[in-house]
Structure formats: C-alpha cells, structure tokens
Design a protein around this motif. Structure first.
Motif, short mmCIF file in Angstrom:
data_model
loop_
_atom_site.label_atom_id
_atom_site.label_comp_id
_atom_site.label_asym_id
_atom_site.label_seq_id
_atom_site.Cartn_x
_atom_site.Cartn_y
_atom_site.Cartn_z
N ASP A 169 36.42 -15.05 42.34
CA ASP A 169 37.79 -14.59 42.49
C ASP A 169 38.21 -14.72 43.94
OD1 ASP A 169 36.81 -12.38 43.90
OD2 ASP A 169 37.21 -10.95 42.30
N ASP A 170 39.44 -14.37 44.23
CA ASP A 170 39.96 -14.53 45.58
C ASP A 170 39.56 -13.39 46.52
OD1 ASP A 170 41.59 -13.02 43.94
OD2 ASP A 170 43.44 -13.64 44.89
N PHE A 171 38.68 -12.49 46.04
CA PHE A 171 38.18 -11.39 46.86
C PHE A 171 36.72 -11.59 47.22
CE2 PHE A 171 41.55 -9.61 44.16
CZ PHE A 171 42.47 -9.29 45.16
N GLY A 172 36.15 -12.73 46.85
CA GLY A 172 34.77 -13.03 47.19
C GLY A 172 33.75 -12.57 46.16
N GLN A 173 34.20 -12.05 45.03
CA GLN A 173 33.29 -11.62 43.97
C GLN A 173 33.00 -12.81 43.06
OE1 GLN A 173 32.04 -8.38 43.96
NE2 GLN A 173 33.10 -8.43 45.93
N ARG A 174 31.92 -12.70 42.29
CA ARG A 174 31.58 -13.77 41.36
C ARG A 174 31.01 -13.21 40.08
NH1 ARG A 174 27.36 -17.37 44.46
NH2 ARG A 174 26.43 -17.94 42.51
N VAL A 175 31.24 -13.97 39.01
CA VAL A 175 30.68 -13.66 37.70
C VAL A 175 29.81 -14.84 37.32
CG1 VAL A 175 31.23 -13.31 35.26
CG2 VAL A 175 32.69 -12.30 37.01
N GLU A 176 28.61 -14.55 36.86
CA GLU A 176 27.70 -15.60 36.41
C GLU A 176 27.42 -15.40 34.94
OE1 GLU A 176 24.41 -14.88 39.00
OE2 GLU A 176 25.38 -15.86 40.71
N MET A 177 27.43 -16.48 34.17
CA MET A 177 27.21 -16.39 32.73
C MET A 177 26.60 -17.68 32.22
SD MET A 177 31.12 -16.82 31.31
CE MET A 177 31.87 -15.77 32.53
N SER A 178 26.13 -17.61 30.99
CA SER A 178 25.55 -18.80 30.37
C SER A 178 26.67 -19.70 29.85
CB SER A 178 24.64 -18.40 29.21
OG SER A 178 25.41 -17.89 28.13
N ALA A 179 26.33 -20.94 29.57
CA ALA A 179 27.29 -21.87 28.99
C ALA A 179 27.75 -21.38 27.63
CB ALA A 179 26.69 -23.27 28.89
N ASP A 180 26.85 -20.75 26.85
CA ASP A 180 27.24 -20.20 25.55
C ASP A 180 28.27 -19.09 25.71
OD1 ASP A 180 25.60 -21.92 24.13
OD2 ASP A 180 23.96 -20.47 23.92
N GLN A 181 28.06 -18.20 26.69
CA GLN A 181 29.02 -17.12 26.92
C GLN A 181 30.37 -17.69 27.35
OE1 GLN A 181 26.51 -15.11 29.78
NE2 GLN A 181 26.31 -13.33 28.43
N PHE A 182 30.33 -18.69 28.22
CA PHE A 182 31.57 -19.31 28.67
C PHE A 182 32.27 -20.01 27.50
CE2 PHE A 182 33.94 -22.81 30.79
CZ PHE A 182 34.85 -22.02 31.47
N GLY A 183 31.50 -20.67 26.65
CA GLY A 183 32.06 -21.30 25.47
C GLY A 183 32.76 -20.31 24.56
N SER A 184 32.17 -19.13 24.41
CA SER A 184 32.78 -18.07 23.61
C SER A 184 34.11 -17.63 24.23
CB SER A 184 31.82 -16.89 23.50
OG SER A 184 32.40 -15.84 22.78
N LEU A 185 34.14 -17.51 25.54
CA LEU A 185 35.37 -17.15 26.24
C LEU A 185 36.45 -18.20 26.01
CD1 LEU A 185 36.77 -15.28 28.34
CD2 LEU A 185 35.78 -16.73 30.09
N ILE A 186 36.08 -19.46 26.07
CA ILE A 186 37.03 -20.56 25.84
C ILE A 186 37.55 -20.52 24.41
CG2 ILE A 186 37.27 -23.08 25.70
CD1 ILE A 186 37.14 -21.92 28.55
N GLU A 187 36.66 -20.30 23.45
CA GLU A 187 37.09 -20.20 22.04
C GLU A 187 38.08 -19.07 21.86
OE1 GLU A 187 33.85 -19.94 19.25
OE2 GLU A 187 32.82 -21.64 20.17
N ASP A 188 37.80 -17.90 22.45
CA ASP A 188 38.73 -16.77 22.34
C ASP A 188 40.08 -17.10 22.97
OD1 ASP A 188 36.81 -15.29 21.02
OD2 ASP A 188 36.34 -13.98 22.71
N ALA A 189 40.06 -17.78 24.11
CA ALA A 189 41.31 -18.16 24.76
C ALA A 189 42.11 -19.12 23.88
CB ALA A 189 41.02 -18.78 26.12
N LYS A 190 41.44 -20.11 23.32
CA LYS A 190 42.13 -21.07 22.45
C LYS A 190 42.69 -20.40 21.21
CE LYS A 190 39.63 -25.26 23.75
NZ LYS A 190 38.69 -26.32 23.28
N ALA A 191 42.04 -19.36 20.73
CA ALA A 191 42.49 -18.66 19.53
C ALA A 191 43.59 -17.64 19.84
CB ALA A 191 41.31 -17.95 18.85
N GLY A 192 43.95 -17.51 21.12
CA GLY A 192 45.02 -16.58 21.50
C GLY A 192 44.56 -15.16 21.71
N LYS A 193 43.26 -14.89 21.64
CA LYS A 193 42.76 -13.53 21.77
C LYS A 193 42.92 -12.97 23.18
CE LYS A 193 39.38 -14.03 18.08
NZ LYS A 193 37.95 -14.03 17.74
N LEU A 194 43.18 -13.80 24.16
CA LEU A 194 43.32 -13.35 25.54
C LEU A 194 44.77 -13.35 26.01
CD1 LEU A 194 40.28 -15.24 27.07
CD2 LEU A 194 40.33 -12.97 26.07
N ASP A 195 45.68 -13.71 25.14
CA ASP A 195 47.09 -13.82 25.53
C ASP A 195 47.64 -12.52 26.10
OD1 ASP A 195 46.94 -16.42 24.69
OD2 ASP A 195 48.27 -16.14 22.94
#
Length: 71
Positions: A40-66
């Motif tokens: 983020d723009d405050f110098g923090q970071r989040v680390e995750m697996s590719a599977d977790q990131f893929g799940s986040l992308i799927e949720d975004a595409k499905a509108g769950k994060l709108d």
C-alpha cells in the motif's frame, strides 16, 4: 522477506499520482504461500499464495467486492 525494491511490479493501482500507489508483485524467491505481494502507499504489505490471490480475483469478477470499492 524480500526487499520490495528488488521485485518487478506486475500492476500499479491508481498510478495517477506520485504518492507511492499500491502495487502488486510476484516474489519468485518466496515460499509458495507468500509469493504474491501487495503493497500500500503507507509502506505496508500483504503476502499470500497464488491460490488465495486467485480467489480474490474470482470474488472481484463476480462482483462480491463492489460494495468495498464504494466505501
């Protein structure tokens, strides 16, 4: 933990300013469960697996994060 400056960015979110916008990286040298790095723009970071990131992308595409984008 790998230094962010040594990673090649995959995507920059915002990018319309020079405030240190959030960025997405893939850290090939990290363990599989920590390979995706989001900063983020405050110098923090989040680390995750590719599977977790893929799940986040799927949720975004499905509108769950709108609703979060409107906050």
């Amino acid at each position: 933990m790998t230094d962010i400056n040594s990673l090649e960015p995959v995507a920059t979110f915002c990018g319309k300013c020079d405030c240190g916008c959030p960025q997405l990286f893939v850290d090939e040298s990290a363990p599989a469960e920590r390979r995706i790095v989001i900063t983020d723009d405050f110098g923090q970071r989040v680390e995750m697996s590719a599977d977790q990131f893929g799940s986040l992308i799927e949720d975004a595409k499905a509108g769950k994060l709108d609703a979060a984008a409107l906050a």
